[in-house]
Design a protein around this motif. Structure first.
Motif, PDB file in Angstrom:
ATOM      1  N   LEU A  34       0.779  -1.258   0.144  1.00  0.00           N
ATOM      2  CA  LEU A  34      -0.086  -0.113   0.019  1.00  0.00           C
ATOM      3  C   LEU A  34       0.775   1.320   0.171  1.00  0.00           C
ATOM      4  CD1 LEU A  34      -2.793  -1.053   2.533  1.00  0.00           C
ATOM      5  CD2 LEU A  34      -3.047  -0.838   0.220  1.00  0.00           C
ATOM      6  N   ILE A  35       1.966   1.059   0.561  1.00  0.00           N
ATOM      7  CA  ILE A  35       2.819   2.364   0.656  1.00  0.00           C
ATOM      8  C   ILE A  35       3.584   2.451  -0.577  1.00  0.00           C
ATOM      9  CG2 ILE A  35       5.170   2.993   1.379  1.00  0.00           C
ATOM     10  CD1 ILE A  35       4.619   1.734   4.164  1.00  0.00           C
ATOM     11  N   GLU A  36       3.809   1.605  -1.438  1.00  0.00           N
ATOM     12  CA  GLU A  36       4.218   1.429  -2.713  1.00  0.00           C
ATOM     13  C   GLU A  36       3.125   2.051  -3.652  1.00  0.00           C
ATOM     14  OE1 GLU A  36       7.387   1.180  -4.510  1.00  0.00           O
ATOM     15  OE2 GLU A  36       7.839   1.476  -2.146  1.00  0.00           O
ATOM     16  N   GLN A  37       2.072   1.850  -3.433  1.00  0.00           N
ATOM     17  CA  GLN A  37       0.990   2.220  -4.439  1.00  0.00           C
ATOM     18  C   GLN A  37       0.719   3.887  -4.185  1.00  0.00           C
ATOM     19  OE1 GLN A  37      -3.028   0.518  -3.476  1.00  0.00           O
ATOM     20  NE2 GLN A  37      -3.992   2.207  -4.557  1.00  0.00           N
ATOM     21  N   LEU A  38       0.874   4.226  -2.909  1.00  0.00           N
ATOM     22  CA  LEU A  38       0.591   5.557  -2.634  1.00  0.00           C
ATOM     23  C   LEU A  38       1.967   6.378  -3.279  1.00  0.00           C
ATOM     24  CD1 LEU A  38      -0.944   7.560  -0.674  1.00  0.00           C
ATOM     25  CD2 LEU A  38       0.637   6.995   1.081  1.00  0.00           C
ATOM     26  N   ARG A  39       3.267   5.753  -3.075  1.00  0.00           N
ATOM     27  CA  ARG A  39       4.244   6.218  -3.961  1.00  0.00           C
ATOM     28  C   ARG A  39       3.999   6.401  -5.521  1.00  0.00           C
ATOM     29  NH1 ARG A  39       8.202   4.041  -0.386  1.00  0.00           N
ATOM     30  NH2 ARG A  39       9.348   5.410   0.978  1.00  0.00           N
ATOM     31  N   GLY A  40       3.230   5.487  -6.039  1.00  0.00           N
ATOM     32  CA  GLY A  40       2.754   5.771  -7.494  1.00  0.00           C
ATOM     33  C   GLY A  40       2.152   6.873  -7.656  1.00  0.00           C
ATOM     34  N   MET A  41       1.503   7.600  -6.586  1.00  0.00           N
ATOM     35  CA  MET A  41       0.572   8.726  -6.852  1.00  0.00           C
ATOM     36  C   MET A  41       1.054  10.055  -6.461  1.00  0.00           C
ATOM     37  SD  MET A  41      -2.706   6.971  -5.334  1.00  0.00           S
ATOM     38  CE  MET A  41      -3.565   5.352  -5.727  1.00  0.00           C
ATOM     39  N   MET A  42       2.096  10.046  -5.455  1.00  0.00           N
ATOM     40  CA  MET A  42       2.649  11.176  -4.961  1.00  0.00           C
ATOM     41  C   MET A  42       4.015  10.679  -4.608  1.00  0.00           C
ATOM     42  SD  MET A  42      -0.571  12.087  -2.211  1.00  0.00           S
ATOM     43  CE  MET A  42      -0.179  13.876  -2.168  1.00  0.00           C
ATOM     44  N   THR A  43       5.007  11.831  -4.630  1.00  0.00           N
ATOM     45  CA  THR A  43       6.528  11.442  -4.426  1.00  0.00           C
ATOM     46  C   THR A  43       6.558  12.197  -3.194  1.00  0.00           C
ATOM     47  OG1 THR A  43       7.020  12.016  -6.734  1.00  0.00           O
ATOM     48  CG2 THR A  43       8.803  12.116  -5.195  1.00  0.00           C
ATOM     49  N   PHE A  44       7.232  11.362  -2.164  1.00  0.00           N
ATOM     50  CA  PHE A  44       7.528  11.543  -0.831  1.00  0.00           C
ATOM     51  C   PHE A  44       8.520  10.883  -0.259  1.00  0.00           C
ATOM     52  CE2 PHE A  44       4.255   8.499  -0.669  1.00  0.00           C
ATOM     53  CZ  PHE A  44       4.602   7.417  -0.094  1.00  0.00           C
ATOM     54  N   GLU A  45       9.135  11.276   0.947  1.00  0.00           N
ATOM     55  CA  GLU A  45      10.183  10.678   1.395  1.00  0.00           C
ATOM     56  C   GLU A  45       9.713   9.990   3.012  1.00  0.00           C
ATOM     57  OE1 GLU A  45      14.710  11.526   3.156  1.00  0.00           O
ATOM     58  OE2 GLU A  45      13.871  12.753   1.534  1.00  0.00           O
ATOM     59  N   LEU A  46       9.976   8.844   3.230  1.00  0.00           N
ATOM     60  CA  LEU A  46       9.647   8.596   4.640  1.00  0.00           C
ATOM     61  C   LEU A  46      10.534   8.880   5.608  1.00  0.00           C
ATOM     62  CD1 LEU A  46       7.994   5.199   4.201  1.00  0.00           C
ATOM     63  CD2 LEU A  46       6.778   7.279   5.121  1.00  0.00           C
ATOM     64  N   ARG A  47      10.340   9.252   6.825  1.00  0.00           N
ATOM     65  CA  ARG A  47      11.485   9.593   7.794  1.00  0.00           C
ATOM     66  C   ARG A  47      11.912   8.119   8.703  1.00  0.00           C
ATOM     67  NH1 ARG A  47      11.124  14.912   8.751  1.00  0.00           N
ATOM     68  NH2 ARG A  47       9.231  15.892   7.919  1.00  0.00           N
ATOM     69  N   VAL A  48      11.112   6.980   8.131  1.00  0.00           N
ATOM     70  CA  VAL A  48      11.620   5.736   8.536  1.00  0.00           C
ATOM     71  C   VAL A  48      11.519   4.963   7.575  1.00  0.00           C
ATOM     72  CG1 VAL A  48      10.760   6.212  10.999  1.00  0.00           C
ATOM     73  CG2 VAL A  48       9.083   5.365   9.342  1.00  0.00           C
ATOM     74  N   PRO A  49      12.282   3.665   7.620  1.00  0.00           N
ATOM     75  CA  PRO A  49      12.155   2.517   6.629  1.00  0.00           C
ATOM     76  C   PRO A  49      10.552   1.946   6.386  1.00  0.00           C
ATOM     77  CG  PRO A  49      13.965   2.091   8.015  1.00  0.00           C
ATOM     78  CD  PRO A  49      12.970   3.111   8.827  1.00  0.00           C
ATOM     79  N   ASP A  50      10.371   1.660   4.830  1.00  0.00           N
ATOM     80  CA  ASP A  50       9.156   1.449   4.586  1.00  0.00           C
ATOM     81  C   ASP A  50       8.721  -0.029   5.555  1.00  0.00           C
ATOM     82  OD1 ASP A  50       9.348   2.827   2.592  1.00  0.00           O
ATOM     83  OD2 ASP A  50       8.658   1.699   0.818  1.00  0.00           O
ATOM     84  N   THR A  51       9.631  -0.981   5.753  1.00  0.00           N
ATOM     85  CA  THR A  51       9.236  -1.831   6.550  1.00  0.00           C
ATOM     86  C   THR A  51       8.687  -1.661   7.983  1.00  0.00           C
ATOM     87  OG1 THR A  51      11.622  -2.470   7.143  1.00  0.00           O
ATOM     88  CG2 THR A  51      10.649  -3.545   5.204  1.00  0.00           C
ATOM     89  N   VAL A  52       9.647  -0.905   8.438  1.00  0.00           N
ATOM     90  CA  VAL A  52       9.329  -0.339  10.182  1.00  0.00           C
ATOM     91  C   VAL A  52       8.018   0.164  10.098  1.00  0.00           C
ATOM     92  CG1 VAL A  52       9.795   1.267  11.654  1.00  0.00           C
ATOM     93  CG2 VAL A  52      11.521   0.024  10.553  1.00  0.00           C
TER      94      VAL A  52
END
Length: 202
Positions: free
Chosen positions: A137-155
């Motif tokens: 779901l995080i990857e799906q969101l990345r396909g719509m908007m460009t953003f940077e997470l402050r923590v790793p995706d898996t966390v």
């Protein structure tokens, strides 16, 4: 009996198992009660599943797929990233409200797997699947908007899996929609705070 592709027959038996287990409980649901629910013979069951573990894994994956589909459909660009995230949680919560018996079954499956020697891996697989789902779901969101997470995706995925797991169980016990909505609002605020938003994807 009409011939049916193996994948379709497995799906039919899995859905029948979900209905039977939600109604009767996991320990009291037998192979015979599942085939009776599905309206097929015992030989069809053994053709589709070579073990009870295989059936339970299919049940876990299918219940998860039931609500993941509606969440994926709900995640589309909105006015803010926070609103997009909250809409995804709302879609999940609408599924909880509409199908509480399925979500209750997930907890029973966990306890059953942990208590049955040789079935422990199913509980681990169940919670790994929850985290994998959030990663997707995080990857799906990345396909719509460009953003940077402050923590790793898996966390973040494990955090979201733990939070929604907890709020769902809390709701099944207490049945308070307002409290659940407030918690999901707070989780959405927290997740939005972990994201450094950049330019929209072209």
């Amino acid at each position: 009996m009409a011939r049916m592709p193996l994948a379709d027959r497995r799906r039919q038996l899995t859905e029948a198992a979900i209905r039977a287990m939600a109604r009767d409980g996991v320990p009291r649901t037998t192979t015979r009660s599942i085939v009776a629910e599905a309206g097929v013979s015992l030989s069809v069951f053994h053709y589709c599943f070579d073990s009870k573990q295989a059936l339970l894994e299919s049940v876990i994956e299918t219940i998860t797929a039931h609500y993941v589909g509606v969440v994926k459909d709900a995640i589309r660009p909105r006015a803010t990233l926070r609103e997009t995230i909250r809409a995804g949680f709302q879609a999940y919560w609408d599924h909880v409200a509409a199908h509480p018996e399925e979500h209750m079954l997930t907890y029973e499956l966990t306890q059953y797997a942990l208590r049955q020697p040789g079935f422990e891996h199913l509980a681990r697989r169940q919670y790994e699947l929850y985290s994998e789902t959030y990663c997707a779901l995080i990857e799906q969101l990345r396909g719509m908007m460009t953003f940077e997470l402050r923590v790793p995706d898996t966390v973040l995925a494990r955090y979201l899996a733990a939070m929604t797991d907890g709020v769902t169980l809390n709701h099944l016990v207490l049945g308070n929609d307002r409290v659940a909505a407030e918690i999901l609002d707070m989780i959405s605020d927290h997740v939005a705070g972990l994201i450094r938003e950049e330019a929209p994807a072209v």
